[in-house]
Scaffold this motif. Structure first.
Motif, mmCIF file in Angstrom:
data_model
loop_
_atom_site.group_PDB
_atom_site.id
_atom_site.type_symbol
_atom_site.label_atom_id
_atom_site.label_comp_id
_atom_site.label_asym_id
_atom_site.label_seq_id
_atom_site.Cartn_x
_atom_site.Cartn_y
_atom_site.Cartn_z
ATOM 1 N N THR A 8 0.814 -1.222 0.000
ATOM 2 C CA THR A 8 0.000 0.000 0.000
ATOM 3 C C THR A 8 0.847 1.272 0.000
ATOM 4 O O THR A 8 0.306 2.376 -0.073
ATOM 5 N N TYR A 441 -17.378 3.776 2.434
ATOM 6 C CA TYR A 441 -16.000 3.371 2.128
ATOM 7 C C TYR A 441 -15.824 1.886 2.416
ATOM 8 O O TYR A 441 -16.055 1.423 3.527
ATOM 9 N N HIS A 444 -11.861 1.100 -1.001
ATOM 10 C CA HIS A 444 -11.613 1.733 -2.299
ATOM 11 C C HIS A 444 -10.176 2.224 -2.398
ATOM 12 O O HIS A 444 -9.501 2.448 -1.391
ATOM 13 N N ASP A 445 -9.720 2.409 -3.632
ATOM 14 C CA ASP A 445 -8.359 2.898 -3.860
ATOM 15 C C ASP A 445 -8.237 4.405 -3.681
ATOM 16 O O ASP A 445 -7.138 4.929 -3.510
ATOM 17 N N ARG A 446 -9.352 5.096 -3.737
ATOM 18 C CA ARG A 446 -9.363 6.555 -3.519
ATOM 19 C C ARG A 446 -10.798 6.980 -3.221
ATOM 20 O O ARG A 446 -11.755 6.259 -3.565
ATOM 21 N N VAL A 472 -4.796 5.905 1.864
ATOM 22 C CA VAL A 472 -5.727 6.024 0.737
ATOM 23 C C VAL A 472 -5.964 7.509 0.446
ATOM 24 O O VAL A 472 -6.344 8.263 1.341
ATOM 25 N N ASN A 493 -1.755 12.410 1.483
ATOM 26 C CA ASN A 493 -2.910 11.813 0.803
ATOM 27 C C ASN A 493 -4.229 12.549 1.044
ATOM 28 O O ASN A 493 -5.309 11.966 0.874
ATOM 29 N N GLU A 512 -1.098 10.703 -7.942
ATOM 30 C CA GLU A 512 -1.007 9.258 -7.732
ATOM 31 C C GLU A 512 0.209 8.650 -8.404
ATOM 32 O O GLU A 512 0.600 7.526 -8.088
#
Length: 522
Positions: A8, A441, A444-446, A472, A493, A512
């Protein structure tokens, strides 16, 4: 156990909208409020500020005073940044009044501090339409009196050289204006441009018009002479021009607004058909309902639709995406729907096709339904829905959610029309952002939140972005520019963007990829 070398782990990246790490204030709904640095606050306000307009939480006087104070500070502290920002704001940012007011207030602050250099250029750069030199003088004199400093005069004069033409005089020099073209010429004394030998005659004619002098129009101004011939025609004979010599209207620089008054009768299908070839993009977009109600033939409508859908025309028009939604809502005929969907897609060219899974939360609380300006029925809630839906249909995998007091998914298919998806959004009351993020949520990746950031405190005063793991990314799209935001921004982030265009969307893939995102003009 590895603490840092994990799947991650992402390269750290920063973004230009920077806030404090610990909240020092409150949002208008009582949640912890994160103040931004001066440039960040100015940027977010300017890209959403129509100037002189009330918003849900700020009256126009309070909002305009905050804008002026921010401009003054940044203009004195960093004039080079301010000049670049204002040029971008009037161009790519497409904010007309905010950029004009910003430039004049910046120059006022700099002159008060004895700062020379670049002031003239700052004024000239934001004046891009022929009615704006008069707007600039009207604003300056209303704020600072009749004494206009040389840098302001010279910047306006530079714009006059560039913008004053026969066509623009016919279109914008009207009795409704406090500062007519002649007044501007009188006050700033522009020299005719070297490559426009007719411009001296134009300036002289503008002065004659303003002062009611009964002098003939100079021979060099052929368009204005043709226009005068049309205006002299008896009313009973004017409609015959549509039948026999419609090209005379274009040669005289006749706009559709002028034609409606000149005919002193209805703008019927024939009148619109005659005018459409010379109408600009925005004029066509705003008159779709009128075309339908007048019964414009299908072949003419097809040419209009082709123009609306043309990507080059869309780019040149610099329309906000919400303009296409407004046209879609107000045009009675479905013959425009496909063209408007294509045009909307072209206006959202910067929306990326995000990989992985994306959670998109669209704020549909009461404050988001506040109008963007008094001249449009569109609101920030609809702009948010357009941005959210466009991001969802392009993403590899997305969950689209609307939220307010409660929240719920918005169904969509990737192949679907954005305009159709927007019709499914509702009005959901309060701004319970943190609960919506926590509820939806799911690894999720974003996360992308499109909102005015005025989060509700709730019973625990939760911070919305803290509901997502630190590794994230959470991107907040701010549509209102209020002072305090709902979360931190700039590093770790957590990033905030803003505005009514799609321009800043391109920052997401940049961040990203582990690269720092800078101001959009850098």
């Amino acid at each position: 156990m590895s603490k840092f070398n994990r799947s991650t782990t992402r390269p750290a990246a920063s973004s230009p909208i920077t806030s404090e790490a610990v909240p020092s204030g409150r949002t208008h709904e009582g949640a912890p409020g994160y103040a931004r640095d001066t440039k960040s606050e100015l940027f977010l306000l300017a890209v959403a500020n129509m100037v002189g307009e009330d918003t849900f939480y700020e009256g126009k006087n309070e909002r305009d005073a905050r804008f002026r104070a921010l401009v003054h500070k940044v203009a004195v502290d960093d004039g080079e940044w301010m000049a670049a920002f204002l040029t971008w704001l009037r161009g790519t940012g497409n904010m007309r009044t905010a950029s004009v007011v910003g430039a004049l207030e910046a120059v006022a602050a700099r002159l008060a501090e004895g700062l020379a250099g670049g002031n003239r250029q700052m004024v000239a750069a934001v004046l891009q339409r022929a009615d704006e030199p008069g707007e600039a003088l009207a604003y300056w004199t209303s704020q600072y009196g009749r004494a206009v400093p040389k840098p302001v005069k010279r910047g306006i004069a530079d714009a006059v050289q560039r913008l004053y033409t026969e066509r623009n005089l016919a279109k914008y020099d009207t009795d409704s204006k406090g500062y007519r073209f002649g007044d501007v010429v009188d006050l700033v004394h522009p020299a005719p441009a070297a490559d426009k030998p007719w411009q001296g005659d134009l300036f002289a004619h503008a002065l004659d018009r303003r002062h009611g002098r009964d002098k003939p129009i100079p021979e060099s101004l052929s368009m204005l002479r043709r226009r005068a011939e049309l205006l002299a025609l008896p009313v009973a004979e004017r409609r015959t021009v549509l039948d026999e010599a419609p090209e005379r209207l274009a040669a005289a620089g006749m706009t559709w607004e002028a034609l409606a008054g000149w005919l002193q009768g209805p703008m019927d299908a024939q009148a619109w058909t005659t005018m459409i070839p010379s109408m600009g993009y925005m004029a066509c977009l705003r008159n779709l309902r009128n075309f339908d109600e007048a019964g414009v033939p299908d072949d003419v409508a097809a040419r209009v639709a082709a123009k609306l859908a043309d990507p080059d025309e869309v780019a040149r028009s610099r329309q906000f995406p919400f303009r296409f939604l407004a046209a879609y809502k107000h045009a009675p005929s479905l013959r425009w729907a496909h063209a408007l969907e294509q045009a909307l897609g072209h206006s959202l060219a910067n929306v990326p096709a995000l990989t992985g899974r994306t959670l998109i939360l669209v704020d549909r609380s009461g404050s988001m339904f506040d109008g963007i300006s008094a001249r449009t029925k569109l609101n920030r809630a609809d702009s948010a829905a357009v941005f959210g839906a466009a991001l969802a249909v392009r993403a590899a995998g997305a969950d689209l959610v609307e939220f307010g007091t409660h929240s719920k998914p918005v169904p969509f298919r990737r192949s679907e029309s954005v305009l159709r998806i927007v019709e499914r959004f509702g009005s959901l009351g309060g701004t319970n952002t943190a609960v919506a993020v926590r509820r939806h949520y799911r690894g999720h990746d974003r996360v992308v939140i499109v909102t005015d950031e005025q989060a509700w405190a709730g019973y625990r005063g939760e911070e919305p972005t803290r509901q997502v793991p630190p590794h994230v990314p959470v991107y907040t799209w701010n549509l209102a520019g209020y002072r305090f935001g709902h979360g931190p921004s700039g590093t770790q982030n957590r990033h905030t963007f803003g505005g009514l265009t799609d321009a800043a969307f391109q920052m997401i893939p940049l961040i990203e990829a582990g690269r720092n995102a800078t101001w959009p003009w850098q």
